[in-house]
Enzyme design. Structure first.
Site, PDB file in Angstrom:
ATOM      1  CG  ASN A 151       5.136  -1.072   0.987  1.00 20.16           C
ATOM      2  OD1 ASN A 151       5.394  -1.942   0.168  1.00 20.16           O
ATOM      3  ND2 ASN A 151       4.421  -1.298   2.054  1.00 20.16           N
ATOM      4  CD  GLU A 461       5.506 -12.164   1.643  1.00 20.37           C
ATOM      5  OE1 GLU A 461       5.729 -11.786   0.495  1.00 20.37           O
ATOM      6  OE2 GLU A 461       5.557 -11.418   2.632  1.00 20.37           O
TER       7      GLU A 461
HETATM    8  P1  NAD Z   1      -0.061  -2.091  -6.439  1.00 17.51           P
HETATM    9  O1  NAD Z   1      -1.156  -3.080  -6.291  1.00 17.51           O
HETATM   10  O2  NAD Z   1      -0.342  -0.832  -7.172  1.00 17.51           O
HETATM   11  O3  NAD Z   1       1.200  -2.742  -7.185  1.00 17.51           O
HETATM   12  C1  NAD Z   1       1.858  -3.894  -6.698  1.00 17.51           C
HETATM   13  C2  NAD Z   1       2.628  -4.519  -7.855  1.00 17.51           C
HETATM   14  O4  NAD Z   1       1.677  -5.056  -8.776  1.00 17.51           O
HETATM   15  C3  NAD Z   1       3.484  -3.536  -8.653  1.00 17.51           C
HETATM   16  O5  NAD Z   1       4.666  -4.173  -9.096  1.00 17.51           O
HETATM   17  C4  NAD Z   1       2.592  -3.202  -9.832  1.00 17.51           C
HETATM   18  O6  NAD Z   1       3.300  -2.743 -10.962  1.00 17.51           O
HETATM   19  C5  NAD Z   1       1.932  -4.550 -10.081  1.00 17.51           C
HETATM   20  N1  NAD Z   1       0.640  -4.492 -10.783  1.00 17.51           N
HETATM   21  C6  NAD Z   1      -0.302  -3.521 -10.742  1.00 17.51           C
HETATM   22  N2  NAD Z   1      -1.360  -3.857 -11.518  1.00 17.51           N
HETATM   23  C7  NAD Z   1      -1.089  -5.078 -12.044  1.00 17.51           C
HETATM   24  C8  NAD Z   1      -1.799  -5.960 -12.921  1.00 17.51           C
HETATM   25  N3  NAD Z   1      -2.994  -5.666 -13.412  1.00 17.51           N
HETATM   26  N4  NAD Z   1      -1.222  -7.141 -13.230  1.00 17.51           N
HETATM   27  C9  NAD Z   1      -0.013  -7.478 -12.734  1.00 17.51           C
HETATM   28  N5  NAD Z   1       0.711  -6.665 -11.931  1.00 17.51           N
HETATM   29  C10 NAD Z   1       0.179  -5.483 -11.575  1.00 17.51           C
HETATM   30  O7  NAD Z   1       0.462  -1.806  -4.970  1.00 17.51           O
HETATM   31  P2  NAD Z   1       1.522  -0.725  -4.492  1.00 17.51           P
HETATM   32  O8  NAD Z   1       0.907   0.627  -4.583  1.00 17.51           O
HETATM   33  O9  NAD Z   1       2.828  -0.967  -5.170  1.00 17.51           O
HETATM   34  O10 NAD Z   1       1.671  -1.151  -2.950  1.00 17.51           O
HETATM   35  C11 NAD Z   1       0.757  -0.773  -1.993  1.00 17.51           C
HETATM   36  C12 NAD Z   1      -0.229  -1.879  -1.672  1.00 17.51           C
HETATM   37  O11 NAD Z   1       0.482  -3.066  -1.341  1.00 17.51           O
HETATM   38  C13 NAD Z   1      -1.074  -1.553  -0.469  1.00 17.51           C
HETATM   39  O12 NAD Z   1      -2.422  -1.929  -0.673  1.00 17.51           O
HETATM   40  C14 NAD Z   1      -0.473  -2.412   0.634  1.00 17.51           C
HETATM   41  O13 NAD Z   1      -1.352  -2.719   1.689  1.00 17.51           O
HETATM   42  C15 NAD Z   1      -0.031  -3.613  -0.118  1.00 17.51           C
HETATM   43  N6  NAD Z   1       1.041  -4.300   0.607  1.00 17.51           N
HETATM   44  C16 NAD Z   1       0.761  -5.484   1.229  1.00 17.51           C
HETATM   45  C17 NAD Z   1       1.750  -6.135   1.980  1.00 17.51           C
HETATM   46  C18 NAD Z   1       1.476  -7.453   2.684  1.00 17.51           C
HETATM   47  O14 NAD Z   1       2.425  -8.094   3.144  1.00 17.51           O
HETATM   48  N7  NAD Z   1       0.239  -7.893   2.814  1.00 17.51           N
HETATM   49  C19 NAD Z   1       3.018  -5.563   2.073  1.00 17.51           C
HETATM   50  C20 NAD Z   1       3.263  -4.350   1.419  1.00 17.51           C
HETATM   51  C21 NAD Z   1       2.271  -3.731   0.684  1.00 17.51           C
END
Ligand code: NAD
Length: 497
Positions: A151, A461
């Site tokens: 995002n 962070e």
């Molecule tokens: P996601 O959890 O699907 O993926 C995040 C990252 O993790 C990607 O690079 C993905 O390929 C990797 N990943 C997925 N499964 C994994 C596994 N089993 N092992 C290792 N890596 C793995 O999230 P997304 O759809 O890319 O992003 C949206 C989510 O991120 C939302 O829930 C949002 O709230 C969260 N987010 C949090 C913040 C924050 O600062 N707290 C900021 C932005 C997004």
């Protein structure tokens, strides 16, 4: 169409089995890039390169002021390229170019800030009594695995890389498979500025394969993930098994709390900003707008009027305010959450469907959506939708607002809109939330900690705290007594300390 390889030890390399993945435009549905899909073997090559760069001290061994000079050069290069990189982000993830330019223009600040922290951070010398001097220094941890979402592809990668590298660590980045190109550009840019090869490596690919291989790799000394809460749990469990530190920035369900003394137009503009920037795809999205009952009707009427005027369109057009969702999967998730809410009796006051404009038919668009008549027993109250959907719910007084705002599994962020600063601070005190804005939302700064409570994650962070989380302490105790103690040479009572 762009082709992108892995970035290992300063060189672009294909995946060992030549596997690739496509990056699909959420605007046209066409493939805009083909990226290498890293296997566990590729991840191993990247971790080995990072380890080598850490062990031979080519980066951590140089003075912090020199590291800062390199990071400042990288900041300058990034400033020159903001326009191109913003366009690349927009092309892949569909976020309006207006947003990406504004966001990327600030990212050099992270390199400058952490370069300054690296130069000014100091160890300490606690007083442990006469005869001993205790020196405490901070040293880098080693090789960090950075796993980032789609995002804010560059912002989130930058938040992690800047601090990790400023502290002298080496890293392997696994960017989201939906927006990997700009993080790859960042690795190249850091090397151009003078970061030695091997310090920053990038492995692209899917989470379940490449991400998993990285988080399970035994050569990793720290994991830092931003993503969904379930992903965070899996990665933190792996860190726990291996006893390595983990930072996890996860999901949210941010409240926007509007009191009746807040100027109506400011509060409505703030709620729109909170809920619909990035088409609602942010972890701190204002998804629960809580409005004091005395202001509720006027607020809702004005909000609906403004929502109806938001301009959806091609994200490459500077006039576009709302772009598509990142993918068909994401749009289906949003649509099914709204359908479920509708089936549970919630009122769809705005949006709640795909737009009818034929010019948008090929893209993953969904109208900005406002839901009312929502109670805390509806699923939509609790679930993170991660799209342009907000509920508007009335509250009576401070106590009621606190009860509603804290009624969530998440505790990442929230905002309070009021002219009564004392009330704002009273509220902050009682919110189980890591980041609270008063009369603002979404603001982020390298000096300001960013992290959530409850299911929103572990650690934070930004700021000096994040720098410290990328170091470990080394305590050195020096005996300054004129002659050494001989514990076994006497039967006289001695102090054991
Ligand atoms: P996601 O959890 O699907 O993926 C995040 C990252 O993790 C990607 O690079 C993905 O390929 C990797 N990943 C997925 N499964 C994994 C596994 N089993 N092992 C290792 N890596 C793995 O999230 P997304 O759809 O890319 O992003 C949206 C989510 O991120 C939302 O829930 C949002 O709230 C969260 N987010 C949090 C913040 C924050 O600062 N707290 C900021 C932005 C997004």
């Amino acid at each position: 169409m762009r082709e992108a390889l892995l970035h290992i030890d300063g060189r672009p390399v294909p995946a060992e089995d030549h596997a690739t993945m496509d990056v699909v435009s959420p605007v046209t549905g066409r493939t805009v890039a083909r990226i290498a899909h890293a296997s566990p073997g590729d991840v191993d090559r990247a971790v080995t390169a990072a380890r080598r760069s850490f062990e031979d001290r080519r980066w951590r061994g140089i003075a912090p002021r020199e590291r800062a000079r390199v990071l400042n050069r990288a900041a300058a290069l990034l400033s020159e390229r903001v326009h191109d990189l913003a366009a690349l982000e927009t092309e892949q993830i569909g976020r309006p170019i207006r947003e990406m330019r504004a966001q990327l223009a600030r990212l050099p600040e992270w390199l400058e800030y952490f370069g300054a922290v690296a130069q000014t951070d100091r160890g300490s010398v606690p007083d442990v009594g006469a005869g001993q001097v205790n020196l405490i220094r901070r040293v880098p941890i080693g090789v960090a695995g950075l796993i980032t979402p789609w995002n804010h592809p560059l912002l989130i990668t930058m938040k992690k890389v800047s601090v990790a590298v400023a502290a002298g660590n080496s890293v392997v980045i696994k960017p989201s498979e939906l927006g990997p190109l700009v993080p790859l550009e960042l690795a190249r840019l850091l090397e151009e500025a003078g970061v030695p090869t091997g310090v920053v490596n990038v492995v692209t690919g899917a989470g379940a394969t490449t991400g998993r291989a990285l988080s399970e790799h035994r050569g990793i000394d720290k994991l830092d993930v931003t993503g969904g809460t379930e992903t965070g749990r899996v990665i933190a469990a792996e860190a726990g098994r291996r006893l390595i530190p983990v930072t996890a920035e996860l999901g949210g369900k941010a409240p926007v709390i509007v009191f009746d003394d807040a100027p109506l137009d400011d509060a409505v503009a703030g709620a729109l900003f909170a809920s619909f920037i990035a088409t609602g795809q942010t972890c701190v999205q204002g998804s629960r707008i809580l409005v004091q009952d005395t202001a509720y009707d006027a607020f809702l009427a004005r909000l609906l009027e403004r929502v109806g005027g938001l301009r959806l369109g091609d994200p490459a057009d500077t006039a576009t305010q709302i772009g598509p969702l990142v993918s068909a999967v994401q749009r289906d998730r949003v649509a099914s959450a709204v359908e479920q809410a509708r089936a549970q009796g919630v009122t769809v006051a705005a949006g709640g469907r795909v737009p009818e404009d034929p010019a948008l038919a090929a893209g993953q668009y969904y109208l900005p959506t406002i839901l009312t008549e929502v109670t805390t027993s509806h699923d939509i109250w609790r679930q993170e939708v991660f799209g342009p959907v907000a509920v508007v719910v009335p509250f009576h007084d401070e106590e009621d607002a606190i009860r509603l705002a804290n009624d969530a599994d998440f505790g990442l962020a929230g905002s309070i809109w009021t002219h009564d600063t004392a009330r704002g601070l009273r509220m902050v005190d009682r919110l189980d939330i890591g980041i609270v804005w008063i009369n603002d939302h979404h603001r982020v700064d390298p000096a300001s900690p960013w992290g959530g409570m409850k299911d929103s994650g572990i650690g934070s962070e930004n700021a000096i705290e994040a720098f410290h989380a990328y170091t470990q302490m080394k305590s050195t105790v020096i005996n300054t007594a004129p002659s050494g103690a001989d514990w076994f040479g006497t039967t006289e009572p001695m102090r054991y300390s």
